[in-house]
Design an enzyme around this catalytic site. Structure first.
Site, PDB file in Angstrom:
ATOM      1  CE  LYS A 170       0.587   2.188  14.884  1.00 22.70           C
ATOM      2  NZ  LYS A 170       0.363   2.125  13.439  1.00 22.70           N
ATOM      3  CD  GLU A 203      -1.087   0.708   3.639  1.00 22.40           C
ATOM      4  OE1 GLU A 203      -1.644   1.796   3.431  1.00 22.40           O
ATOM      5  OE2 GLU A 203      -1.153   0.119   4.735  1.00 22.40           O
TER       6      GLU A 203
HETATM    7  N1  PSU Z   1      -2.434   1.603  10.638  1.00 17.85           N
HETATM    8  C1  PSU Z   1      -1.102   1.683  10.708  1.00 17.85           C
HETATM    9  N2  PSU Z   1      -0.415   2.328   9.723  1.00 17.85           N
HETATM   10  C2  PSU Z   1      -1.061   2.876   8.653  1.00 17.85           C
HETATM   11  C3  PSU Z   1      -2.491   2.748   8.578  1.00 17.85           C
HETATM   12  C4  PSU Z   1      -3.130   2.104   9.591  1.00 17.85           C
HETATM   13  O1  PSU Z   1      -0.514   1.199  11.652  1.00 17.85           O
HETATM   14  O2  PSU Z   1      -0.409   3.468   7.774  1.00 17.85           O
HETATM   15  C5  PSU Z   1      -3.206   3.291   7.389  1.00 17.85           C
HETATM   16  C6  PSU Z   1      -3.535   2.168   6.398  1.00 17.85           C
HETATM   17  O3  PSU Z   1      -3.455   2.673   5.089  1.00 17.85           O
HETATM   18  C7  PSU Z   1      -4.961   1.803   6.740  1.00 17.85           C
HETATM   19  C8  PSU Z   1      -5.515   3.175   7.072  1.00 17.85           C
HETATM   20  O4  PSU Z   1      -5.672   1.179   5.688  1.00 17.85           O
HETATM   21  O5  PSU Z   1      -4.480   3.819   7.788  1.00 17.85           O
HETATM   22  C9  PSU Z   1      -6.779   3.102   7.877  1.00 17.85           C
HETATM   23  O6  PSU Z   1      -7.324   4.369   7.971  1.00 17.85           O
HETATM   24  P1  PSU Z   1      -8.806   4.569   8.565  1.00 17.85           P
HETATM   25  O7  PSU Z   1      -8.694   4.203  10.007  1.00 17.85           O
HETATM   26  O8  PSU Z   1      -9.109   5.999   8.334  1.00 17.85           O
HETATM   27  O9  PSU Z   1      -9.679   3.643   7.760  1.00 17.85           O
END
Ligand code: PSU
Ligand code: MN
Length: 307
Positions: free
Chosen positions: A160, A26
């Site tokens: 996390k 990604e």
């Molecule tokens: N968690 C991490 N590192 C990240 C992300 C999540 O530890 O870089 C990023 C990923 O791209 C994940 C996104 O798909 O954040 C999720 O965002 P949201 O919670 O807004 O869906």
């Protein structure tokens, strides 16, 4: 026939022509997940680890009206440094393509693009999940819905503890997404090896993981699989420290009135600041470890008959 919205890098095009296993990566982790220049160095190292384990890396982003599958150095650099690069999840994908904006794909959007490109294995750091406070904020990452419907195996180091890990696992169960752990029964919590929750199934070898995933899809059970690979022992953060810092980061987000798609990037950035950069070393170590596990899985899936 190639999909008209996809554009393959020369390396990825050659791999497809030769029928070699591919691993999707990604780009939100690059643009919104880590500071520059560590993000670019991490992206390149992770790609090399995939190659060293017998697969071909395909980092995915939206540039100039196309889903780019495989990025060159200038494109990685652009994503890592350009101001205003959009964080692109499922709902944003058509907009960023049609408007020819610069977009970094989240887990959800990368899964969609990987599927369009015929890539079954995807490596990242952590997936999104159910946020703490979701019962009133309704903040549940679109990554979870994507896992429920898009046929891609996602190798990560768990989720996390900025999220509600228990509710995230409940949500995945409801949607029939299997959660697999590697090398231990416990589901990992990104910075630490244990979350306090068990995975559904422990599958240590790539061959076992591949057989499981192929069987799921053979059954016509659409959707992904979470492969939770714990951070290497020596690289994990002390649990009490990360708990304290997470609480602080969440309070800071609240005080600053951050909401919606900005929350996850805000928390990631704040944790790096509050740990004086030490969490970044952990983050990089776990993504590299995931790259090795993911590449082995891609090779093993490739060796099985297609679904
Ligand atoms: N968690 C991490 N590192 C990240 C992300 C999540 O530890 O870089 C990023 C990923 O791209 C994940 C996104 O798909 O954040 C999720 O965002 P949201 O919670 O807004 O869906
Ligand atoms: Mn959200």
């Amino acid at each position: 026939m190639t999909h008209p919205l996809l554009a393959f890098s020369p390396e990825v095009a050659a791999a497809r022509a030769a029928g070699r296993p591919l691993v999707a990566l990604e780009s939100t982790i690059i643009s919104h997940g880590m500071p520059y220049p560590q993000n670019v160095a991490m992206a390149r190292e992770v790609e090399q680890i995939v190659r060293d384990h017998g697969a071909v890396p395909a980092t995915i982003a939206v540039i100039d009206g196309k889903v780019r599958v495989g990025l060159d150095h200038a494109q990685l650099q652009l994503l890592a440094t350009a101001p205003g690069v959009m964080k692109v999840s499922r709902r944003d994908l058509a907009f960023v393509l049609a408007q020819r904006r610069l977009g970094a794909t989240t887990v959800a959007a990368t899964m969609i693009c990987a599927r369009l490109a015929g890539i079954e294995t995807f490596v990242t750091g952590g997936v999104g999940g159910v946020h703490r406070g979701a019962p009133s904020s309704f903040d549940i990452s679109a990554d979870l819905q994507e896992l429920a419907q898009t046929d891609v195996a996602v190798v990560c180091a768990g989720v996390k503890s900025i999220l509600d890990i228990g509710l995230t696992l409940e949500y995945l169960e409801t949607h029939g997404v299997p959660v697999v752990s590697v090398g231990q029964p416990g589901f990992p919590a990104f910075f630490t090896r244990e979350s306090g929750f068990q995975a559904d199934f422990q599958l240590d070898s790539a061959a076992e993981q591949a057989a499981f995933i192929r069987t799921k899809w053979q059954l016509g059970l659409r959707g992904g699989v979470v492969i939770g690979n714990p951070v290497p022992q020596g690289a994990a953060m002390p649990k009490d420290e990360i708990d304290r810092i997470t609480t602080q980061a969440l309070a800071d987000a609240d005080a600053a009135g951050i909401s919606g798609k900005a929350i996850t990037p805000f928390l990631l950035d704040r944790i790096v600041q509050l740990t004086g950069g030490r969490s970044l070393a952990t983050n990089i170590a776990l993504v590299k470890h995931n790259a090795a596990v993911g590449a082995r899985l891609a090779v093993a899936l490739h060796a099985l008959p297609p679904q």
